[in-house]
Design a protein around this motif. Structure first.
Motif, PDB file in Angstrom:
ATOM      1  N   ALA A 119       0.836  -1.218   0.000  1.00  0.00           N
ATOM      2  CA  ALA A 119       0.000   0.000   0.000  1.00  0.00           C
ATOM      3  C   ALA A 119       0.868   1.265   0.000  1.00  0.00           C
ATOM      4  CB  ALA A 119      -0.926  -0.017   1.210  1.00  0.00           C
ATOM      5  N   MET A 120       2.077   1.161   0.553  1.00  0.00           N
ATOM      6  CA  MET A 120       2.995   2.322   0.578  1.00  0.00           C
ATOM      7  C   MET A 120       3.892   2.377  -0.650  1.00  0.00           C
ATOM      8  SD  MET A 120       4.433   2.262   4.471  1.00  0.00           S
ATOM      9  CE  MET A 120       3.422   1.387   5.649  1.00  0.00           C
ATOM     10  N   ASN A 121       3.708   1.438  -1.572  1.00  0.00           N
ATOM     11  CA  ASN A 121       4.574   1.395  -2.746  1.00  0.00           C
ATOM     12  C   ASN A 121       6.024   1.117  -2.410  1.00  0.00           C
ATOM     13  OD1 ASN A 121       3.576   1.541  -5.338  1.00  0.00           O
ATOM     14  ND2 ASN A 121       2.845   3.653  -4.926  1.00  0.00           N
ATOM     15  N   ILE A 122       6.232   0.315  -1.390  1.00  0.00           N
ATOM     16  CA  ILE A 122       7.598  -0.117  -1.043  1.00  0.00           C
ATOM     17  C   ILE A 122       7.792  -1.496  -1.672  1.00  0.00           C
ATOM     18  CG2 ILE A 122       9.135  -0.815   0.846  1.00  0.00           C
ATOM     19  CD1 ILE A 122       7.818   1.279   2.591  1.00  0.00           C
ATOM     20  N   PRO A 123       8.730  -1.629  -2.616  1.00  0.00           N
ATOM     21  CA  PRO A 123       8.828  -2.890  -3.349  1.00  0.00           C
ATOM     22  C   PRO A 123       9.691  -3.962  -2.691  1.00  0.00           C
ATOM     23  CG  PRO A 123      10.243  -1.239  -4.359  1.00  0.00           C
ATOM     24  CD  PRO A 123       9.590  -0.570  -3.187  1.00  0.00           C
ATOM     25  N   PHE A 124      10.449  -3.596  -1.629  1.00  0.00           N
ATOM     26  CA  PHE A 124      11.383  -4.545  -1.012  1.00  0.00           C
ATOM     27  C   PHE A 124      10.988  -4.861   0.420  1.00  0.00           C
ATOM     28  CE2 PHE A 124      13.931  -2.467  -4.282  1.00  0.00           C
ATOM     29  CZ  PHE A 124      14.611  -3.534  -4.865  1.00  0.00           C
ATOM     30  N   LEU A 125      10.892  -6.154   0.733  1.00  0.00           N
ATOM     31  CA  LEU A 125      10.653  -6.572   2.107  1.00  0.00           C
ATOM     32  C   LEU A 125      11.937  -7.164   2.695  1.00  0.00           C
ATOM     33  CD1 LEU A 125       7.791  -8.153   3.892  1.00  0.00           C
ATOM     34  CD2 LEU A 125       9.824  -9.579   3.782  1.00  0.00           C
ATOM     35  N   ARG A 126      12.315  -6.674   3.866  1.00  0.00           N
ATOM     36  CA  ARG A 126      13.468  -7.239   4.574  1.00  0.00           C
ATOM     37  C   ARG A 126      12.963  -8.118   5.707  1.00  0.00           C
ATOM     38  NH1 ARG A 126      17.117  -5.440   8.626  1.00  0.00           N
ATOM     39  NH2 ARG A 126      16.296  -7.380   9.469  1.00  0.00           N
ATOM     40  N   ALA A 127      13.668  -9.191   6.022  1.00  0.00           N
ATOM     41  CA  ALA A 127      13.361 -10.043   7.175  1.00  0.00           C
ATOM     42  C   ALA A 127      14.382 -11.167   7.170  1.00  0.00           C
ATOM     43  CB  ALA A 127      11.949 -10.632   7.078  1.00  0.00           C
ATOM     44  N   GLY A 128      14.932 -11.457   8.340  1.00  0.00           N
ATOM     45  CA  GLY A 128      15.959 -12.496   8.436  1.00  0.00           C
ATOM     46  C   GLY A 128      15.355 -13.835   8.824  1.00  0.00           C
ATOM     47  N   ALA A 129      15.686 -14.881   8.051  1.00  0.00           N
ATOM     48  CA  ALA A 129      15.309 -16.246   8.430  1.00  0.00           C
ATOM     49  C   ALA A 129      16.427 -16.832   9.298  1.00  0.00           C
ATOM     50  CB  ALA A 129      15.096 -17.085   7.182  1.00  0.00           C
ATOM     51  N   TYR A 130      17.643 -16.407   9.021  1.00  0.00           N
ATOM     52  CA  TYR A 130      18.802 -16.787   9.841  1.00  0.00           C
ATOM     53  C   TYR A 130      19.288 -15.527  10.536  1.00  0.00           C
ATOM     54  CZ  TYR A 130      18.921 -21.211   7.323  1.00  0.00           C
ATOM     55  OH  TYR A 130      18.597 -22.442   6.809  1.00  0.00           O
ATOM     56  N   LYS A 131      19.307 -15.530  11.860  1.00  0.00           N
ATOM     57  CA  LYS A 131      19.635 -14.314  12.602  1.00  0.00           C
ATOM     58  C   LYS A 131      20.959 -14.442  13.349  1.00  0.00           C
ATOM     59  CE  LYS A 131      17.714 -11.218  12.693  1.00  0.00           C
ATOM     60  NZ  LYS A 131      17.759 -10.131  11.670  1.00  0.00           N
ATOM     61  N   THR A 134      23.619 -11.999  19.464  1.00  0.00           N
ATOM     62  CA  THR A 134      24.720 -11.908  20.418  1.00  0.00           C
ATOM     63  C   THR A 134      24.645 -13.056  21.424  1.00  0.00           C
ATOM     64  OG1 THR A 134      24.704  -9.527  20.123  1.00  0.00           O
ATOM     65  CG2 THR A 134      25.817 -10.357  22.093  1.00  0.00           C
ATOM     66  N   SER A 135      23.432 -13.394  21.833  1.00  0.00           N
ATOM     67  CA  SER A 135      23.272 -14.467  22.811  1.00  0.00           C
ATOM     68  C   SER A 135      22.858 -15.770  22.130  1.00  0.00           C
ATOM     69  CB  SER A 135      22.180 -14.087  23.825  1.00  0.00           C
ATOM     70  OG  SER A 135      21.788 -15.245  24.543  1.00  0.00           O
ATOM     71  N   PRO A 136      23.502 -16.872  22.506  1.00  0.00           N
ATOM     72  CA  PRO A 136      23.096 -18.163  21.920  1.00  0.00           C
ATOM     73  C   PRO A 136      21.712 -18.586  22.405  1.00  0.00           C
ATOM     74  CG  PRO A 136      24.710 -18.505  23.666  1.00  0.00           C
ATOM     75  CD  PRO A 136      24.618 -17.014  23.465  1.00  0.00           C
ATOM     76  N   TYR A 137      21.210 -17.932  23.464  1.00  0.00           N
ATOM     77  CA  TYR A 137      19.895 -18.289  23.999  1.00  0.00           C
ATOM     78  C   TYR A 137      18.775 -17.498  23.334  1.00  0.00           C
ATOM     79  CZ  TYR A 137      23.228 -19.936  27.405  1.00  0.00           C
ATOM     80  OH  TYR A 137      24.308 -20.531  27.982  1.00  0.00           O
ATOM     81  N   ALA A 138      19.146 -16.483  22.541  1.00  0.00           N
ATOM     82  CA  ALA A 138      18.126 -15.664  21.879  1.00  0.00           C
ATOM     83  C   ALA A 138      17.594 -16.401  20.640  1.00  0.00           C
ATOM     84  CB  ALA A 138      18.731 -14.319  21.484  1.00  0.00           C
ATOM     85  N   PHE A 139      16.422 -15.996  20.206  1.00  0.00           N
ATOM     86  CA  PHE A 139      15.778 -16.566  19.004  1.00  0.00           C
ATOM     87  C   PHE A 139      16.726 -16.467  17.805  1.00  0.00           C
ATOM     88  CE2 PHE A 139      12.886 -15.384  15.342  1.00  0.00           C
ATOM     89  CZ  PHE A 139      12.486 -16.685  15.075  1.00  0.00           C
ATOM     90  N   GLN A 140      16.980 -17.595  17.167  1.00  0.00           N
ATOM     91  CA  GLN A 140      17.990 -17.648  16.098  1.00  0.00           C
ATOM     92  C   GLN A 140      17.374 -17.548  14.688  1.00  0.00           C
ATOM     93  OE1 GLN A 140      21.575 -18.247  16.875  1.00  0.00           O
ATOM     94  NE2 GLN A 140      20.757 -17.554  18.854  1.00  0.00           N
ATOM     95  N   GLY A 141      16.066 -17.373  14.617  1.00  0.00           N
ATOM     96  CA  GLY A 141      15.419 -17.290  13.309  1.00  0.00           C
ATOM     97  C   GLY A 141      14.681 -18.578  12.978  1.00  0.00           C
ATOM     98  N   LEU A 142      13.697 -18.480  12.086  1.00  0.00           N
ATOM     99  CA  LEU A 142      12.907 -19.659  11.697  1.00  0.00           C
ATOM    100  C   LEU A 142      13.637 -20.537  10.683  1.00  0.00           C
ATOM    101  CD1 LEU A 142       9.255 -18.234  11.328  1.00  0.00           C
ATOM    102  CD2 LEU A 142      10.162 -19.632  13.181  1.00  0.00           C
ATOM    103  N   GLU A 143      14.789 -20.060  10.218  1.00  0.00           N
ATOM    104  CA  GLU A 143      15.647 -20.822   9.308  1.00  0.00           C
ATOM    105  C   GLU A 143      14.871 -21.299   8.072  1.00  0.00           C
ATOM    106  OE1 GLU A 143      17.609 -23.493  12.119  1.00  0.00           O
ATOM    107  OE2 GLU A 143      18.871 -21.809  12.757  1.00  0.00           O
ATOM    108  N   LYS A 144      14.931 -22.602   7.750  1.00  0.00           N
ATOM    109  CA  LYS A 144      14.319 -23.065   6.481  1.00  0.00           C
ATOM    110  C   LYS A 144      12.836 -22.707   6.398  1.00  0.00           C
ATOM    111  CE  LYS A 144      17.313 -27.098   5.733  1.00  0.00           C
ATOM    112  NZ  LYS A 144      18.417 -26.378   5.156  1.00  0.00           N
ATOM    113  N   GLU A 145      12.117 -22.829   7.518  1.00  0.00           N
ATOM    114  CA  GLU A 145      10.683 -22.506   7.500  1.00  0.00           C
ATOM    115  C   GLU A 145      10.523 -21.003   7.187  1.00  0.00           C
ATOM    116  OE1 GLU A 145       8.009 -23.889   7.161  1.00  0.00           O
ATOM    117  OE2 GLU A 145       6.531 -22.402   7.812  1.00  0.00           O
ATOM    118  N   GLY A 146      11.437 -20.181   7.698  1.00  0.00           N
ATOM    119  CA  GLY A 146      11.412 -18.739   7.409  1.00  0.00           C
ATOM    120  C   GLY A 146      11.584 -18.476   5.919  1.00  0.00           C
ATOM    121  N   LEU A 147      12.468 -19.223   5.269  1.00  0.00           N
ATOM    122  CA  LEU A 147      12.674 -19.050   3.826  1.00  0.00           C
ATOM    123  C   LEU A 147      11.410 -19.432   3.059  1.00  0.00           C
ATOM    124  CD1 LEU A 147      16.322 -20.448   3.389  1.00  0.00           C
ATOM    125  CD2 LEU A 147      15.621 -18.053   3.594  1.00  0.00           C
TER     126      LEU A 147
END
Ligand code: PEP
Ligand code: MN
Length: 336
Positions: A119-131, A134-147
């Motif tokens: 709706a804003m005419n922004i053609p690029f979406l950013r989002a990390g599947a692999y993150k 800093t902390s190994p205990y933090a959410f690391q991304g959805l990986e393959k499911e994210g892709l």
């Protein structure tokens, strides 16, 4: 060393120069410009015999390049590079926007975000599947499911996907899912990763390392170009300084300096520089005023419940205000 051809030099003359460079044991890289072609010489272990090249037909002059980077320099290519991703340019005359959450989240949420971007005419979406966390205990991304979710976002909304490639082993799967591969600040000098990504056919968004000098950043980009990938977008995302009032310090001067040293497009990431939502818009505007070709911004339909980097993530209405402001500025000061 740079062999600058005459305006109107023929393809045969350019090829003869490339052949002569190879015969001297070096690597030629032809850099076609709007007016003339320059052939960059890399891989020289000893002195290049400039006279052997200067006297070839079609050669205008032979210039020594004093900087350690060659292919990314404006000396090698005076015209600015425009990276076109399925018809959407980064580095052209208009400012470009890339926006979305820090991490890929559920399909529902990604669809909600994508709808607002369209709706804003922004053609690029950013989002990390692999993150890179800093902390190994933090959410690391959805990986393959994210892709897989990113694939569905592209399919349904026609958005171009910018997503990070974190490791050599995942280059192929991330390349298949991405329209632009992001190399994060922490990986800017992961030379094995740079060499592998250099062989990909997809454009690359190369973030500046938090403690990297401009020269180190451009040398990292040189790995990509010398390895065969010319579609490189540089991204200033803030550096580590003595100041701790923001997460990082947006190096606005680096944007202006890199635009003069290199022909590559430069975008700014005010989100990771600010670390706090309220400072994203002013830093983004400062970056554009300094000459940035675009902004990459973290935005979410419900930023306070984002799975990572919520504190610096804009709500979609805030994003819309910033985009409108920057577009007005861009229309007034258009760099044609
Ligand atoms: C990101 O874009 O979410 C990210 C991790 O960025 P950076 O590499 O700049 O920290
Ligand atoms: Mn982030």
């Amino acid at each position: 060393m740079l062999v600058v051809m005459n305006v109107g030099a023929t393809a045969e003359q350019i090829e003869a120069v490339a052949r002569a460079i190879r015969e001297l044991g070096f690597t030629p890289h032809a850099m076609p410009g709007a007016q003339r072609t320059a052939v960059c010489v890399t891989g020289n272990k000893g002195p290049v015999h400039r006279d052997a090249l200067a006297q070839l037909p079609g050669v205008s002059e032979v210039i020594s390049v004093s900087k350690p980077y060659k292919l990314v320099s404006r000396e090698a290519q005076p015209e600015s590079t425009v990276v076109a991703v399925n018809g959407h340019a980064i580095g052209g005359t208009a400012i470009q926007f890339i926006a979305g959450p820090c991490s890929v989240e559920s399909e529902d949420r990604m669809f909600g975000i994508a709808e607002r971007l369209v709706a804003m005419n922004i053609p690029f979406l950013r989002a990390g599947a692999y993150k890179p966390r800093t902390s190994p205990y933090a959410f690391q991304g959805l990986e393959k499911e994210g892709l897989r979710i990113l694939d569905r976002v592209r399919e349904r909304f026609g958005l171009r996907i910018v997503t990070e490639v974190l490791s050599e082993e995942t280059v192929d799967e991330v390349t298949a899912a991405a329209d632009v591969l992001q190399i994060g600040a922490r990986n800017m000098q992961n030379f094995a990763l740079l060499k592998k990504v250099a062989r990909c056919t997809k454009p690359v968004l190369l973030k500046r390392g938090a403690s990297a000098t401009v020269e180190e950043w451009l040398m990292a980009a040189e790995y990509l170009l010398s390895g065969g990938n010319r579609q490189v977008i540089l991204c200033e995302r803030g550096i580590r300084t003595f100041s701790d009032h923001t997460r990082n310090t947006l190096d606005v001067s680096a944007i202006a300096v890199v635009k003069s040293l290199s022909h590559l497009p430069v975008v700014a990431d005010p989100s990771h520089a600010a670390g706090r939502r309220e400072f994203v818009a002013p830093l983004g505007k400062a970056a554009v005023a300094a000459g940035a070709d675009g902004l990459i911004i973290e935005a979410h339909v419900d930023p306070n419940s984002a799975w990572s980097d919520g504190a610096q993530t804009l709500g979609m209405d805030e994003l819309e205000r910033l985009v409108e402001d920057v577009r007005r500025y861009d229309a007034a000061f258009r760099r044609t």
